[in-house]
Design a protein around this motif. Structure first.
Motif, PDB file in Angstrom:
ATOM      1  N   LYS A  47      46.687  49.862  39.330  1.00 16.41           N
ATOM      2  CA  LYS A  47      47.064  50.982  40.177  1.00 16.41           C
ATOM      3  C   LYS A  47      47.950  50.578  41.366  1.00 16.41           C
ATOM      4  O   LYS A  47      48.551  51.432  41.997  1.00 16.41           O
ATOM      5  CB  LYS A  47      45.802  51.687  40.708  1.00 16.41           C
ATOM      6  CG  LYS A  47      44.989  52.350  39.629  1.00 16.41           C
ATOM      7  CD  LYS A  47      43.719  52.923  40.204  1.00 16.41           C
ATOM      8  CE  LYS A  47      42.828  53.490  39.109  1.00 16.41           C
ATOM      9  NZ  LYS A  47      41.537  53.956  39.650  1.00 16.41           N
ATOM     10  N   LEU A  48      48.013  49.290  41.679  1.00 17.51           N
ATOM     11  CA  LEU A  48      48.828  48.822  42.799  1.00 17.51           C
ATOM     12  C   LEU A  48      50.305  48.879  42.443  1.00 17.51           C
ATOM     13  O   LEU A  48      50.685  48.675  41.295  1.00 17.51           O
ATOM     14  CB  LEU A  48      48.449  47.385  43.168  1.00 17.51           C
ATOM     15  CG  LEU A  48      47.072  47.173  43.771  1.00 17.51           C
ATOM     16  CD1 LEU A  48      46.810  45.680  43.956  1.00 17.51           C
ATOM     17  CD2 LEU A  48      46.965  47.892  45.102  1.00 17.51           C
ATOM     18  N   PRO A  49      51.176  49.149  43.432  1.00 14.77           N
ATOM     19  CA  PRO A  49      52.623  49.165  43.157  1.00 14.77           C
ATOM     20  C   PRO A  49      53.122  47.758  42.812  1.00 14.77           C
ATOM     21  O   PRO A  49      52.628  46.769  43.328  1.00 14.77           O
ATOM     22  CB  PRO A  49      53.235  49.652  44.472  1.00 14.77           C
ATOM     23  CG  PRO A  49      52.190  49.493  45.494  1.00 14.77           C
ATOM     24  CD  PRO A  49      50.863  49.476  44.811  1.00 14.77           C
ATOM     25  N   ARG A  50      54.098  47.720  41.926  1.00  9.98           N
ATOM     26  CA  ARG A  50      54.693  46.441  41.530  1.00  9.98           C
ATOM     27  C   ARG A  50      55.946  46.191  42.338  1.00  9.98           C
ATOM     28  O   ARG A  50      56.659  47.100  42.703  1.00  9.98           O
ATOM     29  CB  ARG A  50      55.029  46.447  40.052  1.00  9.98           C
ATOM     30  CG  ARG A  50      53.782  46.573  39.216  1.00  9.98           C
ATOM     31  CD  ARG A  50      54.101  46.424  37.768  1.00  9.98           C
ATOM     32  NE  ARG A  50      52.918  46.693  36.994  1.00  9.98           N
ATOM     33  CZ  ARG A  50      52.325  45.775  36.264  1.00  9.98           C
ATOM     34  NH1 ARG A  50      52.808  44.585  36.192  1.00  9.98           N
ATOM     35  NH2 ARG A  50      51.243  46.082  35.573  1.00  9.98           N
ATOM     36  N   PHE A  51      56.224  44.921  42.589  1.00 13.77           N
ATOM     37  CA  PHE A  51      57.407  44.548  43.361  1.00 13.77           C
ATOM     38  C   PHE A  51      58.463  43.996  42.440  1.00 13.77           C
ATOM     39  O   PHE A  51      58.272  43.356  41.510  1.00 13.77           O
ATOM     40  CB  PHE A  51      57.054  43.506  44.427  1.00 13.77           C
ATOM     41  CG  PHE A  51      56.084  44.052  45.432  1.00 13.77           C
ATOM     42  CD1 PHE A  51      56.545  44.842  46.476  1.00 13.77           C
ATOM     43  CD2 PHE A  51      54.730  43.831  45.336  1.00 13.77           C
ATOM     44  CE1 PHE A  51      55.657  45.350  47.410  1.00 13.77           C
ATOM     45  CE2 PHE A  51      53.838  44.324  46.258  1.00 13.77           C
ATOM     46  CZ  PHE A  51      54.306  45.085  47.288  1.00 13.77           C
TER      47      PHE A  51
END
Length: 51
Positions: A47-51
């Motif tokens: 669920k965390l944003p990807r960089f």
């Protein structure tokens, strides 16, 4: 290792490996990898944003 970000909890276990060349100590490398310790952590990581 335990972390929290907002209301999400993250639990990891780690492995550490060393790569050594016996003739030159300055070339020793240390690798540490973190792996999700449970399904909740794995889902929260997705669920965390990807960089």
């Amino acid at each position: 290792m335990n972390f929290a970000k907002g209301d999400r909890k993250f639990n990891f276990f780690s492995t550490i490996a060393t790569l050594k060349i016996p003739y030159d100590i300055t070339l020793q490398e240390l690798l540490e990898c973190l792996f999700p310790a449970n399904h909740v952590t794995e889902e929260n990581m997705r669920k965390l944003p990807r960089f």
